[in-house]
Write a protein that holds these residues in place. Structure first.
Motif: not given
Length: 89
Positions: A10-16, A37-43
């Motif tokens: 999760t954190d690695s994907v969001i930071s990349e 929600e966190k991943v969706t928002r960042a994506s």
């Protein structure tokens, strides 16, 4: 999978995501709501598509690691995956 083709976790994907290397994000369909929600928002912020049709067990089997969020960096692999999904495989 060769080095640099995926980002897992999760954190690695969001930071990349802001680096624009990830072509699609795959999240497990059993991922906790707050992480979804966190991943969706960042994506969405980075205009990256999300695929959420696989279980965490299927993702683990696919990459050999226990991860529920994967970012695919290879456009060819992403296109092949979408083609297989559309074929129902």
């Amino acid at each position: 999978m060769r080095a640099g083709k995926i980002v897992a976790g999760t954190d690695s994907v969001i930071s990349e995501l802001p680096k624009r290397k990830i072509k699609v994000v795959i999240i497990a369909n059993d991922l906790k709501d707050n992480a979804v929600e966190k991943v969706t928002r960042a994506s969405e912020k980075n205009k990256i598509k999300i695929i959420a049709i696989f279980s965490s067990e299927e993702l683990e089997h696919a990459i050999g690691k226990k991860r529920k969020v994967i970012g695919l960096c290879d456009a060819g692999f992403y296109k092949a995956l979408v083609k297989k999904i559309n074929e129902g495989v």
